[in-house]
Scaffold this active site. Sequence first.
Site, PDB file in Angstrom:
ATOM      1  N   GLU A  69      -9.633   3.938   1.671  1.00 18.03           N
ATOM      2  CA  GLU A  69      -9.065   4.123   0.332  1.00 18.03           C
ATOM      3  C   GLU A  69      -8.018   3.076  -0.025  1.00 18.03           C
ATOM      4  O   GLU A  69      -7.859   2.726  -1.192  1.00 18.03           O
ATOM      5  CB  GLU A  69      -8.458   5.534   0.235  1.00 18.03           C
ATOM      6  CG  GLU A  69      -7.031   5.702   0.778  1.00 18.03           C
ATOM      7  CD  GLU A  69      -6.874   5.368   2.247  1.00 18.03           C
ATOM      8  OE1 GLU A  69      -7.872   5.497   2.983  1.00 18.03           O
ATOM      9  OE2 GLU A  69      -5.778   4.972   2.666  1.00 18.03           O
ATOM     10  N   LYS A  92     -10.289  12.712   8.393  1.00 12.47           N
ATOM     11  CA  LYS A  92      -9.846  12.219   9.695  1.00 12.47           C
ATOM     12  C   LYS A  92      -9.808  13.341  10.722  1.00 12.47           C
ATOM     13  O   LYS A  92      -9.672  14.516  10.368  1.00 12.47           O
ATOM     14  CB  LYS A  92      -8.426  11.627   9.564  1.00 12.47           C
ATOM     15  CG  LYS A  92      -8.354  10.320   8.824  1.00 12.47           C
ATOM     16  CD  LYS A  92      -6.912   9.809   8.792  1.00 12.47           C
ATOM     17  CE  LYS A  92      -6.790   8.533   7.978  1.00 12.47           C
ATOM     18  NZ  LYS A  92      -7.485   7.392   8.570  1.00 12.47           N
ATOM     19  N   LYS A 141       0.851  -1.195   0.000  1.00 18.09           N
ATOM     20  CA  LYS A 141       0.000   0.000   0.000  1.00 18.09           C
ATOM     21  C   LYS A 141       0.884   1.241   0.000  1.00 18.09           C
ATOM     22  O   LYS A 141       1.758   1.395   0.852  1.00 18.09           O
ATOM     23  CB  LYS A 141      -0.930   0.009   1.222  1.00 18.09           C
ATOM     24  CG  LYS A 141      -1.721   1.308   1.375  1.00 18.09           C
ATOM     25  CD  LYS A 141      -2.771   1.228   2.484  1.00 18.09           C
ATOM     26  CE  LYS A 141      -3.391   2.608   2.747  1.00 18.09           C
ATOM     27  NZ  LYS A 141      -4.396   2.594   3.828  1.00 18.09           N
ATOM     28  N   ARG A 170      -7.762  -0.118   0.351  1.00 17.61           N
ATOM     29  CA  ARG A 170      -8.243  -1.338  -0.323  1.00 17.61           C
ATOM     30  C   ARG A 170      -8.573  -1.078  -1.785  1.00 17.61           C
ATOM     31  O   ARG A 170      -8.458  -1.969  -2.606  1.00 17.61           O
ATOM     32  CB  ARG A 170      -9.437  -1.901   0.453  1.00 17.61           C
ATOM     33  CG  ARG A 170     -10.601  -0.957   0.550  1.00 17.61           C
ATOM     34  CD  ARG A 170     -11.580  -1.349   1.645  1.00 17.61           C
ATOM     35  NE  ARG A 170     -11.108  -1.015   2.986  1.00 17.61           N
ATOM     36  CZ  ARG A 170     -11.755  -1.300   4.105  1.00 17.61           C
ATOM     37  NH1 ARG A 170     -12.911  -1.940   4.055  1.00 17.61           N
ATOM     38  NH2 ARG A 170     -11.266  -0.952   5.276  1.00 17.61           N
ATOM     39  N   ASP A 221      -2.696  10.111   3.830  1.00 13.84           N
ATOM     40  CA  ASP A 221      -4.112   9.758   3.890  1.00 13.84           C
ATOM     41  C   ASP A 221      -4.845  10.744   4.792  1.00 13.84           C
ATOM     42  O   ASP A 221      -4.854  10.605   6.009  1.00 13.84           O
ATOM     43  CB  ASP A 221      -4.255   8.321   4.421  1.00 13.84           C
ATOM     44  CG  ASP A 221      -5.714   7.884   4.525  1.00 13.84           C
ATOM     45  OD1 ASP A 221      -6.592   8.592   3.978  1.00 13.84           O
ATOM     46  OD2 ASP A 221      -5.963   6.831   5.144  1.00 13.84           O
ATOM     47  N   ASP A 247       1.307   6.011   5.788  1.00 12.88           N
ATOM     48  CA  ASP A 247       0.374   5.153   5.058  1.00 12.88           C
ATOM     49  C   ASP A 247       1.011   4.549   3.797  1.00 12.88           C
ATOM     50  O   ASP A 247       0.338   3.882   3.015  1.00 12.88           O
ATOM     51  CB  ASP A 247      -0.899   5.944   4.706  1.00 12.88           C
ATOM     52  CG  ASP A 247      -2.145   5.076   4.811  1.00 12.88           C
ATOM     53  OD1 ASP A 247      -2.064   3.973   5.381  1.00 12.88           O
ATOM     54  OD2 ASP A 247      -3.190   5.507   4.293  1.00 12.88           O
ATOM     55  N   ASP A 258     -12.311   7.262   3.386  1.00 10.04           N
ATOM     56  CA  ASP A 258     -11.139   6.944   4.199  1.00 10.04           C
ATOM     57  C   ASP A 258     -10.777   5.454   4.105  1.00 10.04           C
ATOM     58  O   ASP A 258      -9.713   5.039   4.558  1.00 10.04           O
ATOM     59  CB  ASP A 258     -11.398   7.345   5.654  1.00 10.04           C
ATOM     60  CG  ASP A 258     -10.114   7.459   6.462  1.00 10.04           C
ATOM     61  OD1 ASP A 258      -9.025   7.435   5.848  1.00 10.04           O
ATOM     62  OD2 ASP A 258     -10.209   7.574   7.693  1.00 10.04           O
TER      63      ASP A 258
HETATM   64  N1  BES Z   1      -4.587   4.342   6.670  1.00  8.15           N
HETATM   65  C1  BES Z   1      -5.749   4.035   7.418  1.00  8.15           C
HETATM   66  C2  BES Z   1      -5.529   2.960   8.477  1.00  8.15           C
HETATM   67  C3  BES Z   1      -4.594   3.310   9.580  1.00  8.15           C
HETATM   68  C4  BES Z   1      -5.078   3.737  10.797  1.00  8.15           C
HETATM   69  C5  BES Z   1      -3.229   3.178   9.419  1.00  8.15           C
HETATM   70  C6  BES Z   1      -4.212   4.039  11.820  1.00  8.15           C
HETATM   71  C7  BES Z   1      -2.351   3.487  10.449  1.00  8.15           C
HETATM   72  C8  BES Z   1      -2.839   3.906  11.651  1.00  8.15           C
HETATM   73  C9  BES Z   1      -6.847   3.559   6.489  1.00  8.15           C
HETATM   74  O1  BES Z   1      -6.844   4.101   5.214  1.00  8.15           O
HETATM   75  C10 BES Z   1      -8.150   3.967   7.097  1.00  8.15           C
HETATM   76  O2  BES Z   1      -8.387   5.130   7.182  1.00  8.15           O
HETATM   77  N2  BES Z   1      -8.949   2.994   7.494  1.00  8.15           N
HETATM   78  C11 BES Z   1     -10.210   3.251   8.088  1.00  8.15           C
HETATM   79  C12 BES Z   1     -11.220   2.369   7.418  1.00  8.15           C
HETATM   80  C13 BES Z   1     -12.631   2.668   7.830  1.00  8.15           C
HETATM   81  C14 BES Z   1     -13.070   3.979   7.265  1.00  8.15           C
HETATM   82  C15 BES Z   1     -13.511   1.554   7.315  1.00  8.15           C
HETATM   83  C16 BES Z   1     -10.100   2.912   9.561  1.00  8.15           C
HETATM   84  O3  BES Z   1      -9.491   1.905   9.912  1.00  8.15           O
HETATM   85  O4  BES Z   1     -10.607   3.697  10.371  1.00  8.15           O
HETATM   86 ZN    ZN Z   2      -5.021   4.718   4.501  1.00  8.00          ZN
HETATM   87 MG    MG Z   3      -7.927   5.914   5.108  1.00  5.81          MG
END
Ligand code: BES
Ligand code: ZN
Ligand code: MG
Length: 492
Positions: free
Chosen positions: A344, A272, A260, A346, A265, A283, A342
């Site tokens: 994103e 966020k 990834k 995947r 992000d 990220d 968010d």
């Molecule tokens: N990059 C984040 C996941 C992440 C969170 C990485 C904390 C490192 C530390 C990912 O893109 C994300 O935002 N995931 C969301 C998904 C949700 C919206 C379904 C999450 O985990 O909150």
């Molecule tokens: Zn992310």
């Molecule tokens: Mg995200």
Amino acid sequence: MKIDVTKKLPDKMDTIVLLLGDKTKGSGAFEHLPAEYAENVDAFIEEGNFDFKYNTIKTLHHVCHKGGARIILCGLGDRHNLTVDRFRNLIASCIRAAIQIKSKEVFLFFPYAMPFSDTALGHVITEGCLLACYRFQKYQSDSPAPTPVAVHAVLDNKNTRHLNHGILEGRIYAEMTLLARDLVNEPANVMTPETLAEAAKQAALDYGFGIDIIMPDRIRRMKMDAFLAVGRGSASEPRLIIMRYRGNPEKKSSIGLVGKGLTFDSGGYCIKQPQGMLNMKNDMGGAAAVIGTMAAIARLNLKVNVVAIIAACENMISGSSYRPGDIIRSMAGKTIEVINTDAEGRLTLIDAVHYIIEREHASKVIDIATLTGAAMAALGPGISAVFTNDEEWMKKLREASEISGERIWQLPVHEEYREMLRSDVADLKNVGGPLAGAITAALFIREFVEGKPWIHIDIAGTAWRDKENGLYSIGATGVGVRLLISLFKLME
Ligand code: BES
Ligand code: ZN
Ligand code: MG
């Protein structure tokens, strides 16, 4: 930092590290230690000042005379509990103690033959030293904090070949982990998709693997619309980075490795919170691990074929960003309803996975991604979440985890949760709801692996540390590099 094995001791030593095992109390440990030091340390221990427990560290300043060596005592604990991983962490603690007293040169003394091979010994000493000394100081004007320039392991082996081989190998594992840390620690204003591609190209040049950087025009022509949707709001255009290493030309197939590569992000329109956004330069931790791994397997000349891919882009907000409710068509043809901008990662991963299977004919796929806060909440900073559709392959990963010390824990790709991804208007939603977030993210990716053996590593919790300890300094960990090299080594 120079790391070597030595028998001869100089008259003057800067710092001595004495590893002390439970059963060795006192003198037996000090065969090679100059008598004056041995006596003094013995006396110190006899007075009950040291408990020999694993990871007990005590620094003695100038025990013999002013100007004499400083001595760091370090407890090994019970010999039977000493694994390579525990030993590696111990070396890291010793080096941290040495840094604290500004040591320039360290001599490591062992109480008895270590319960593992000479190669492993050389390897983990080197990893422990190099990983513990790392600090990202590029943007600080003060001169960098000094670290030891040399570490000598005091061992009276007649044949140092295996030890030296281990040192050489450990250096590659550690240096390529530090390369990954450097890439992640660069702030997002510097580390754009374009810079990330340039960094991958530099690594390809430095260490000898193939690289192709695909520009936005061609990405668009290939209809990688899920990937493109994520990057659309950013002023920095996306790059598709393809890396190839063929260490076993007799074999046709390649293992596909996917990282990834979100250089930042923000969450997009599902923005966020400030606290959650702060470290989002990390990220691209999966991408960094992939670049570090490719560089390492090339340096090690491993007999494997690996094709790696990074869909590098930035998730930002602007008039051209994708929105919640958008329906996008992935490269594979499946349509996706965007529930949350968010989620994103995947979206970028599925196009990358499809590309690597369809265009590069990868026979199996392993992806590594800072994918879900849920994985971080479940397992914290010390353990990566892993998922698979191939238990045999997972056994190898588990073995690689034990060798490298990079911890993993398998979570189920629970079939019944697949329906959480069902959409009313498209083939899939990009979010499975509030529950089991790490699992539904894995299920989402699995939809695109076309039944190929697949492992997914969620490093959202492990790619970053807020505290320094042992092998890790504050910031990027470079997690994944040592795990993946070890995996590929087991697949030779
Ligand atoms: N990059 C984040 C996941 C992440 C969170 C990485 C904390 C490192 C530390 C990912 O893109 C994300 O935002 N995931 C969301 C998904 C949700 C919206 C379904 C999450 O985990 O909150
Ligand atoms: Zn992310
Ligand atoms: Mg995200």
